[in-house]
Design an enzyme around this catalytic site. Structure first.
Site, PDB file in Angstrom:
ATOM      1  N   GLU A  55       0.824  -1.216   0.000  1.00 20.66           N
ATOM      2  CA  GLU A  55       0.000   0.000   0.000  1.00 20.66           C
ATOM      3  C   GLU A  55       0.857   1.263   0.000  1.00 20.66           C
ATOM      4  O   GLU A  55       0.574   2.242   0.682  1.00 20.66           O
ATOM      5  CB  GLU A  55      -0.987  -0.012   1.167  1.00 20.66           C
ATOM      6  CG  GLU A  55      -1.948  -1.170   1.073  1.00 20.66           C
ATOM      7  CD  GLU A  55      -3.019  -1.186   2.151  1.00 20.66           C
ATOM      8  OE1 GLU A  55      -3.058  -0.275   3.003  1.00 20.66           O
ATOM      9  OE2 GLU A  55      -3.829  -2.129   2.140  1.00 20.66           O
ATOM     10  N   GLU A  87      -4.148  -9.020   0.299  1.00 21.36           N
ATOM     11  CA  GLU A  87      -4.731  -8.625   1.592  1.00 21.36           C
ATOM     12  C   GLU A  87      -6.228  -8.563   1.358  1.00 21.36           C
ATOM     13  O   GLU A  87      -6.685  -7.815   0.506  1.00 21.36           O
ATOM     14  CB  GLU A  87      -4.178  -7.262   2.011  1.00 21.36           C
ATOM     15  CG  GLU A  87      -4.424  -6.890   3.442  1.00 21.36           C
ATOM     16  CD  GLU A  87      -3.626  -5.654   3.847  1.00 21.36           C
ATOM     17  OE1 GLU A  87      -4.246  -4.728   4.412  1.00 21.36           O
ATOM     18  OE2 GLU A  87      -2.402  -5.604   3.593  1.00 21.36           O
TER      19      GLU A  87
END
Length: 193
Positions: free
Chosen positions: A98, A175
């Site tokens: 991220e 994720e």
């Protein structure tokens, strides 16, 4: 509560519990793992996605890794790969999670290419990956194409579109939401009449 110290007995117990749940792979989010984790993964048959960074140059927090990135990223990534590359459990090198640069059309691709090239020089046998939460931006800005196996954080409804647009890319959910995919919440299939 164990703190950050590694208790070998506790770690083995945690891995045994994961195996009993049906888990066979671990992503070491969001930093390099303890050597003991890799030792047990080799012994117990887990697959490991070894992750190096949760931040590059763009800050997520005031005192994050971005302060050290330019000076230390290459050394830290090399050190992690050299330390871990002889573990058969390690199947991929994750270059980031991220990271904010996935939204940067000018610099994001340059940074991931820099890291990818280091990983490939240190270990040409394993693919690189990253966990992209702004997946459309990571694709548009070229970051996903640099990694050999892009990982998507959340947004599973977009996976079919990514597959259709990039049929030759291996990809995975790096994720995902455990609240809807827990082994204890199995959906029952019923036969149609």
């Amino acid at each position: 509560p164990l703190g950050s110290a590694v208790s070998r007995a506790a770690l083995r117990r945690q891995l045994r519990i994961l195996q009993e749940m049906g888990c066979n792979a671990i992503r070491t989010s969001h930093n390099p793992p303890a050597p003991e984790l890799l030792e047990f993964a080799d012994e117990m048959g887990f697959l490991i996605l070894d992750e190096a960074f949760d931040e590059w140059r763009a800050a997520k927090c005031e005192y994050g890794y971005h302060i050290l990135f330019d000076e230390w990223a290459e050394r830290d990534l090399r050190a992690m790969i050299r330390r871990d590359r002889n573990h058969p459990s390690v199947i991929m090198w994750s270059l980031g999670n991220e990271i904010r640069e996935q939204n940067d059309p000018k610099n994001g691709k340059k940074v991931i290419k820099f890291l990818h090239d280091i990983a490939r020089r240190e270990d040409p046998t394993r693919p690189t990956t990253a966990g992209f939460n702004s997946s459309d931006d990571a694709i548009a800005n070229g970051l996903a194409a640099v990694t050999e196996v892009p990982g998507w954080n959340y947004k599973p409804l977009a996976y079919p579109r990514y597959r259709a647009e990039h049929p030759h890319w291996p990809m995975y959910g790096s994720e995902t939401a455990s609240c809807i995919s827990s082994p204890r919440r199995r959906t029952r299939r019923t036969a149609s009449a």
